[in-house]
Scaffold this motif. Structure first.
Motif, short mmCIF file in Angstrom:
data_model
loop_
_atom_site.label_atom_id
_atom_site.label_comp_id
_atom_site.label_asym_id
_atom_site.label_seq_id
_atom_site.Cartn_x
_atom_site.Cartn_y
_atom_site.Cartn_z
N PRO A 135 0.77 -1.08 -0.04
CA PRO A 135 0.00 -0.09 -0.10
C PRO A 135 1.00 1.41 0.09
O PRO A 135 0.27 2.18 -0.22
N GLY A 136 2.03 1.30 0.37
CA GLY A 136 2.87 2.36 0.31
C GLY A 136 2.45 3.00 1.64
O GLY A 136 2.39 2.59 2.68
N SER A 137 2.90 4.21 1.76
CA SER A 137 3.02 5.05 2.98
C SER A 137 1.58 6.02 3.22
O SER A 137 1.37 6.26 4.13
N ASP A 138 0.49 5.65 2.26
CA ASP A 138 -0.73 6.16 2.78
C ASP A 138 -1.65 5.34 3.20
O ASP A 138 -2.95 5.70 3.35
N GLU A 139 -1.52 4.08 3.67
CA GLU A 139 -2.12 2.89 3.91
C GLU A 139 -2.85 3.48 5.38
O GLU A 139 -2.09 4.01 6.21
N GLU A 140 -4.26 3.38 5.63
CA GLU A 140 -4.54 3.61 6.84
C GLU A 140 -5.43 2.57 7.40
O GLU A 140 -5.68 1.37 6.83
N GLY A 141 -5.48 2.57 8.57
CA GLY A 141 -6.50 1.27 9.54
C GLY A 141 -5.53 0.35 10.11
O GLY A 141 -5.82 -0.45 10.88
N GLY A 142 -4.05 0.49 10.15
CA GLY A 142 -3.45 -0.08 10.88
C GLY A 142 -2.88 -1.47 10.31
O GLY A 142 -3.20 -2.04 9.80
N VAL A 143 -1.59 -1.84 10.59
CA VAL A 143 -0.70 -2.99 10.30
C VAL A 143 -0.25 -3.75 11.30
O VAL A 143 -0.07 -3.18 12.42
N SER A 144 -0.65 -5.08 11.46
CA SER A 144 -0.12 -6.00 12.28
C SER A 144 0.60 -6.91 11.77
O SER A 144 0.72 -7.31 10.45
N ASN A 145 1.57 -7.64 12.52
CA ASN A 145 2.32 -8.77 12.15
C ASN A 145 1.84 -10.00 12.54
O ASN A 145 1.58 -10.30 13.75
N GLU A 146 1.15 -10.69 11.61
CA GLU A 146 0.53 -11.93 11.82
C GLU A 146 1.27 -13.33 11.62
O GLU A 146 1.45 -13.61 10.38
N ASP A 147 2.40 -13.71 12.51
CA ASP A 147 3.13 -14.79 12.38
C ASP A 147 4.13 -14.56 11.48
O ASP A 147 4.22 -15.79 10.49
N GLY A 148 4.45 -13.47 11.13
CA GLY A 148 5.33 -13.22 10.28
C GLY A 148 5.20 -12.50 8.78
O GLY A 148 6.03 -12.14 8.10
N PHE A 149 4.03 -12.12 8.60
CA PHE A 149 3.58 -11.52 7.42
C PHE A 149 2.67 -10.44 7.93
O PHE A 149 1.97 -10.23 8.85
N GLU A 150 2.78 -9.10 6.99
CA GLU A 150 2.08 -8.04 7.40
C GLU A 150 0.71 -8.23 6.81
O GLU A 150 0.18 -8.75 6.07
N TRP A 151 -0.25 -7.63 7.71
CA TRP A 151 -1.74 -7.65 7.25
C TRP A 151 -2.12 -6.08 7.44
O TRP A 151 -2.40 -5.49 8.82
N HIS A 152 -2.77 -5.59 6.55
CA HIS A 152 -2.99 -4.10 6.47
C HIS A 152 -4.72 -4.36 6.62
O HIS A 152 -5.49 -4.35 5.88
N HIS A 153 -5.00 -3.86 8.01
CA HIS A 153 -6.75 -4.11 8.55
C HIS A 153 -7.42 -3.23 7.51
O HIS A 153 -8.58 -3.96 7.23
N GLY A 154 -7.35 -2.05 7.76
CA GLY A 154 -8.10 -1.30 6.62
C GLY A 154 -8.29 -1.65 5.33
O GLY A 154 -9.36 -1.78 4.77
N LEU A 155 -7.44 -1.86 4.73
CA LEU A 155 -7.63 -2.32 3.22
C LEU A 155 -7.83 -3.74 3.00
O LEU A 155 -8.93 -4.10 2.32
N ALA A 156 -7.62 -4.69 4.09
CA ALA A 156 -8.45 -6.02 4.11
C ALA A 156 -9.74 -5.97 3.99
O ALA A 156 -10.67 -6.81 3.59
N ASP A 157 -10.24 -5.15 5.03
CA ASP A 157 -11.79 -4.91 5.33
C ASP A 157 -12.38 -4.71 3.76
O ASP A 157 -13.56 -5.19 3.46
N ASP A 158 -11.97 -3.82 2.92
CA ASP A 158 -12.57 -3.61 1.73
C ASP A 158 -12.28 -4.80 0.80
O ASP A 158 -13.14 -4.78 0.00
N LEU A 159 -11.24 -5.12 0.62
CA LEU A 159 -10.86 -6.37 -0.23
C LEU A 159 -11.71 -7.32 0.11
O LEU A 159 -12.00 -8.29 -1.10
N PHE A 160 -11.82 -7.84 1.03
CA PHE A 160 -12.76 -9.22 1.25
C PHE A 160 -13.95 -9.13 1.87
O PHE A 160 -14.67 -10.27 2.03
N ARG A 161 -14.49 -7.95 1.92
CA ARG A 161 -15.75 -7.78 2.63
C ARG A 161 -16.94 -8.75 1.77
O ARG A 161 -17.82 -9.13 2.36
#
Length: 581
Positions: free
Chosen positions: A519-545
């Motif tokens: 997502p680059g530097s403009d990603e909003e909604g928080g990022v967490s490390n899930e067992d070694g991979f990054e998960w961009h929460h705000g973008l994931a909600d839109d992508l998989f809704r």
């Protein structure tokens, strides 16, 4: 509110100008207008009325006689001439084109028991005053909210003119000054709300102003009513309420048949709806044709609207071809849910289509033929009939896995495979291949176990039965938008041709995925490390809704990441999804 079209029955006029009048006249009457047809030639007009307003009338003959109203004609007289005193006792003589097969409730004036038919040979007393063969020279028919009147008097006798005037005047009653003032105030308040971008509130205020009219209004009052309907349509369009916007725009068009803004809003509303369908496609095309006939100073530039119509035609054409593909079981029917596709943008393909009118007409004809085929085919989600929720999830996954085996696409426990499968799921949803209330979470659970293994035809036969590999392929082809003809004759080991719309939609999906994983530097909604991979929460909600939600796909990611070989670069993991297009 009312109109008289004299001598509309002229054969030459019907052939040349009749098609241009069809849409405005239908809209006018359907929304409450009154339309009167005094004629010179009843036979060609009858064919027009049968096709347009679905009258059941049949032709009789042309002759001179005396006509009047029977006692059973009372309901038709009250409906057609509510303000005409003494209509029941009116008698007149005219040379008329009579109709038969007119229902009793639609008979106004016809032959009487003492009527005789006058021909060049003299008087003939063979007129039947009763039964289905009863000859009628003035008939009325209700259509939608409005009504039509046929007057078969070819000579324009005074009585016929009086009937035509009374029929039209019944629709022309001014509203009170207080109602008109309230409507003006409602328009001003609605405009203020519209300027503030409060579109739902503006539409509600315009509707309140429209209610001041009821079914009445004359002259400048009707002009204000057309503006209110048009403003309401625009507010509803901007609020995303496209069906209501379409109805409001048609109401404005019924008042002013050459209202360019109303026609353009009809086109926009038809093109804006997801899964518009053949009816909306045809309505957009017809409205666009009428808009193009208006003088340039009235309609302005049409290029953007023409592109929207071209996109709609091609989208519905490809959808129809996909629906026409065979699917198991062929006799079952179940309605699927078509989700919103990634928004298509104009590109050179459509610009070329609209710059060549002849090619555009060919495309429209092809679209109509495909729609006819699609109407007789089972819906795209019929495969799910009779399967449990869990079996439906397994079927969708196996259709993807078999497709990958056919196309020799390597499946691995890597993010690239998840990306391929996500594209397939989104396409299946957009094209209505999955049924209502589909269990996407169950799909991700099955995918965690089997997504990395392609499904061979022999394994598909063992799992689902001998006829199922072809059915699985047909379902996958539907998801990717291929026609029954291409699906039937294609070589399973060769790629199918990619259409411009497929390429554009798949590219949009790929771009969405790339934006999620990088997502680059403009990603909003928080990022967490899930067992070694990054998960961009705000973008994931839109992508998989629309396909099960971010939590279900995050669990799939965990399984994939745990099994994936370390050291793969993101570029290696993100294989191009166009292989499946």
């Amino acid at each position: 509110k009312a109109a008289i079209i004299p001598d509309f029955s002229a054969t030459e006029f019907l052939e040349v100008a009749g098609p241009a009048f069809t849409y405005p006249l239908l809209a006018f009457v359907n929304e409450g207008g009154r339309l009167c047809f005094p004629v010179c030639e009843g036979l060609p007009l009858l064919e027009f009325l049968q096709g347009m307003f679905q009258v059941t009338w049949r032709p009789s003959a042309i002759y001179k006689s005396s006509f009047g109203a029977m006692e059973s004609h009372g309901p038709a007289l009250d409906a057609a001439f509510p303000g005409l005193e003494g209509a029941a006792g009116l008698r007149f003589t005219a040379r008329a084109h009579s109709y038969r097969g007119v229902p009793v409730e639609e008979r106004c004036f016809g032959v009487m028991p003492d009527s005789v038919r006058m021909t060049i040979m003299g008087a003939e007393d063979d007129i039947k005053p009763t039964g289905d063969d009863y000859d009628v020279c003035v008939a009325t028919h209700a259509f939608g909210k409005g009504r039509i009147l046929y007057i078969g008097d070819e000579g324009g006798e005074p009585a016929s003119c009086e009937l035509a005037a009374a029929f039209c005047l019944a629709a022309v009653t001014p509203i009170s000054e207080e109602n008109f003032t309230n409507a003006l105030r409602g328009k001003a308040e609605g405009n203020s709300l519209f300027t503030a971008e409060e579109y739902n509130e503006a539409a509600a205020r315009y509707s309140e102003a429209i209610a001041e009219f009821g079914d009445q209004g004359t002259g400048s009052q009707r002009a204000l009513l057309a503006v209110l309907h048009g403003n309401c349509a625009e507010a509803l369009l901007r609020a995303g309420r496209v069906d209501e916007a379409n109805a409001a725009a048609r109401a404005a068009l019924a008042i002013e048949p050459e209202n360019a803004k109303a026609l353009s809003r009809i086109v926009r509303s038809c093109c804006a709806g997801a899964g518009a369908g053949a009816r909306r496609m045809n309505e957009a095309v017809v409205a666009m044709k009428h808009l193009e006939r208006l003088p340039r100073e009235k309609r302005g530039k049409l290029k953007d609207l023409q592109k929207k119509v071209a996109e709609l035609v091609m989208r519905e054409l490809e959808q129809a071809q996909g629906v026409a593909a065979a699917a198991p079981p062929p006799a079952q029917r179940e309605v699927g849910v078509a989700a919103t596709a990634p928004p298509p943008a104009p590109w050179a393909f459509y610009e070329g289509l609209m710059s060549d009118p002849q090619e555009a007409r060919l495309q429209l004809k092809q679209a109509k033929r495909s729609m006819a085929v699609a109407a007789a085919a089972p819906p795209p989600a019929s495969w799910a009939k009779g399967l449990t929720r869990d079996a439906r999830a397994a079927w969708l996954l196996d259709a993807f896995r078999l497709r990958c085996a056919d196309e020799e696409i390597r499946l691995t426990q890597s993010e690239s495979t998840v990306a391929e499968f996500w594209v397939f799921c989104r396409l299946s949803l957009w094209r209505g291949v999955v049924p209502q209330n589909f269990d996407w979470e169950s799909v991700t659970i099955h995918a965690a176990d089997k997504l990395d293994v392609a499904l061979s035809p022999s394994a598909a036969t063992q799992q689902w039965g001998a006829a199922r590999p072809a059915a699985l392929r047909a379902m996958a082809d539907r998801a990717y938008g291929y026609s029954a003809e291409v699906t039937k004759h294609r070589d399973p080991q060769r790629f199918l041709p990619q259409t411009p719309l497929n390429a554009h939609v798949i590219q949009n999906l790929k771009d969405e995925w790339d934006g999620f994983r990088d997502p680059g530097s403009d990603e909003e909604g928080g990022v967490s490390n899930e067992d070694g991979f990054e998960w961009h929460h705000g973008l994931a909600d839109d992508l998989f809704r629309e396909v099960g939600g971010s939590e279900a796909w995050k669990e799939l990611f965990k399984v994939v990441y745990a099994k994936a070989p370390r050291g793969d670069s993101l570029e290696d993991m993100m294989l191009c999804s166009s292989n499946l297009g």
